[in-house]
Scaffold this active site. Structure first.
Site, PDB file in Angstrom:
ATOM      1  CB  THR A 103      59.713 -47.772 -80.455  1.00 31.88           C
ATOM      2  OG1 THR A 103      59.627 -48.467 -78.917  1.00 31.88           O
ATOM      3  CG2 THR A 103      59.413 -46.520 -79.332  1.00 31.88           C
ATOM      4  CB  SER A 123      59.307 -42.485 -71.377  1.00 31.62           C
ATOM      5  OG  SER A 123      59.817 -43.083 -72.778  1.00 31.62           O
ATOM      6  CE1 TYR A 178      64.077 -43.807 -78.136  1.00 25.69           C
ATOM      7  CE2 TYR A 178      62.527 -45.532 -77.008  1.00 25.69           C
ATOM      8  CZ  TYR A 178      63.236 -45.219 -77.949  1.00 25.69           C
ATOM      9  OH  TYR A 178      63.874 -45.697 -78.735  1.00 25.69           O
ATOM     10  CG  HIS A 179      58.581 -45.302 -74.977  1.00 26.94           C
ATOM     11  ND1 HIS A 179      59.030 -44.989 -74.447  1.00 26.94           N
ATOM     12  CD2 HIS A 179      59.314 -45.746 -76.471  1.00 26.94           C
ATOM     13  CE1 HIS A 179      59.871 -46.247 -73.967  1.00 26.94           C
ATOM     14  NE2 HIS A 179      59.516 -47.143 -75.224  1.00 26.94           N
ATOM     15  CE  LYS A 211      63.367 -43.965 -82.176  1.00 25.43           C
ATOM     16  NZ  LYS A 211      64.332 -43.818 -83.293  1.00 25.43           N
TER      17      LYS A 211
END
Length: 391
Positions: free
Chosen positions: A146, A181, A183-184, A187
């Protein structure tokens, strides 16, 4: 020869599997644990556009001539499943689009943060080690990470590494993780792990850093209603452009956080799928032999411009909507002139296929037919803390 597409029941994974299968006679094997459907249901939402079951999708694909597309249900966090998958199919390419993709979902509480990090990073590590330890180090591993790994630096974001200078010496280094975050961060860790996997195992890696993806239709998904991909519009799984489209269709205010002058990277689903398909279908002699980063983005757009464009298109459909500004709940700069390099990705796809306004027109047109579904889930557009600000 076989191409494996993970996350093949997902928003990007499903149309990517269809496009690859449409352009090759090779066997295309989709893999998914079907968890995305559960996650969306868990937060009280649903896709605005009805989504067929995986069996209905596969039946429709076969009727459309995709005789080379098959599906395996399984969990990539289980190493035994990954080993069996790789040993049976011996893929020459793996397109890894499987992940828990929502930053807000990963921030709900510690349980979901832990789940997101385990799910995403364990799956990627299992694939990397599975390829290396099953004699498949020549397999091209393509992962959708991302653009969120970059954060919002006050300089043009490079397509790959960065240049670090200290005491008069300069060198190129991996871009530092500036994720916002849990989530980030998965990645960011994936990007680092993929780089190491290339260094240690020699696996050719394409790290495709995907921007905010708008529209939900491609040439392949438009052929049959059962082939459609998702249109999530809730706070947790709907990207900002899709939330605004849903708010417009429900004649709900388009809620811009703060000034809305934050520029974000965007790409249409069509342009995202095209790049992944081209990477997967490259001949062995043409594919990257190293670790290559692609910024999968066609342009940066400010949030307020996103909202104003959607409001204008909605008004053309006779929808009564407006743009309103609410207090920003996020810790971020409200004005940011993001610049992001994308020369390598644009060279890959040739040219942009769907611009933002065209994508909005398609999205609004699709949603109008499901206005009742969208309206029934108005409470999912925003977190509870902001509901009173827009009533």
């Amino acid at each position: 020869m076989t191409i494996v597409v993970t996350g093949a029941d997902g928003f990007i994974g499903w149309p990517t599997a269809l496009r690859i299968a449409n352009r090759t006679e090779e066997r295309v094997v989709g893999v998914d644990n079907l968890a995305r459907r559960q996650w969306v249901e868990e937060v009280g939402s649903k896709s605005a556009v009805p989504i067929a079951s995986i069996n209905q999708r596969l039946a429709a694909a076969e009727e459309q001539g995709y005789g080379n597309l098959s599906f395996v249900e399984g969990d990539l966090t289980e190493r035994s499943f990954v080993d069996e998958l790789l040993q049976v199919h011996e893929p020459r390419v793996v397109v890894h689009a499987a992940a828990q993709p929502s930053a807000p979902y990963s921030q709900i509480n510690g349980e979901r943060a832990n789940y997101t990090q385990h799910n995403n990073m364990q799956a990627t590590r299992n694939l990397a080690f599975g390829l290396a330890e099953n004699g498949l180090s020549d397999t091209h591993l393509i992962e959708t990470t991302t653009t969120g790994v970059y954060g919002s630096p006050d300089f043009p974001i490079p397509e790959g590494g960065a240049v670090m200078e200290n005491q008069g010496e300069r060198d190129e280094v991996p871009f530092p993780a500036m994720a916002g975050s849990f989530y980030h961060l998965t990645k960011s860790h994936d990007a680092a792990n993929l780089r190491l996997a290339h260094q240690q195992f020699g696996i050719p890696i394409s790290d495709v850093r995907t921007a905010i993806t708008y529209t939900t239709e491609t040439e392949e998904t438009a052929a049959d209603e059962r082939l459609r991909t998702r249109f999530d519009f809730d706070y947790y799984f709907g990207v900002v452009s899709h939330r605004f489209c849903a708010q417009a269709v429900a004649e709900y205010p388009l809620t811009v956080y703060g000034k809305g002058q934050q520029r974000k990277p965007f790409i249409s689903l069509e342009d995202a799928v095209e790049g992944l398909a081209r990477l997967a279908l490259n001949d062995v002699d043409d594919r990257p032999a190293e670790h290559v980063v692609y910024n999968q983005v066609t342009r940066a757009i400010s949030i307020v411009e996103v909202a104003e464009t959607i409001a204008e298109v909605a008004q053309e459909h006779g929808l009564d909507t407006e743009v309103t500004h609410v207090e920003n709940p996020r810790d971020e700069d409200e004005e940011h002139a993001m610049e992001i390099e994308n020369d390598r990705y644009m060279e890959l796809i040739g040219s942009q296929r769907v611009d933002f306004e065209g994508g909005v027109r398609d999205a609004i047109s699709s949603l109008v037919a499901y206005q009742d579904v969208v309206t029934a889930h108005e409470d999912r557009f925003l977190p509870d803390a902001l509901q009173e600000d827009v009533e």
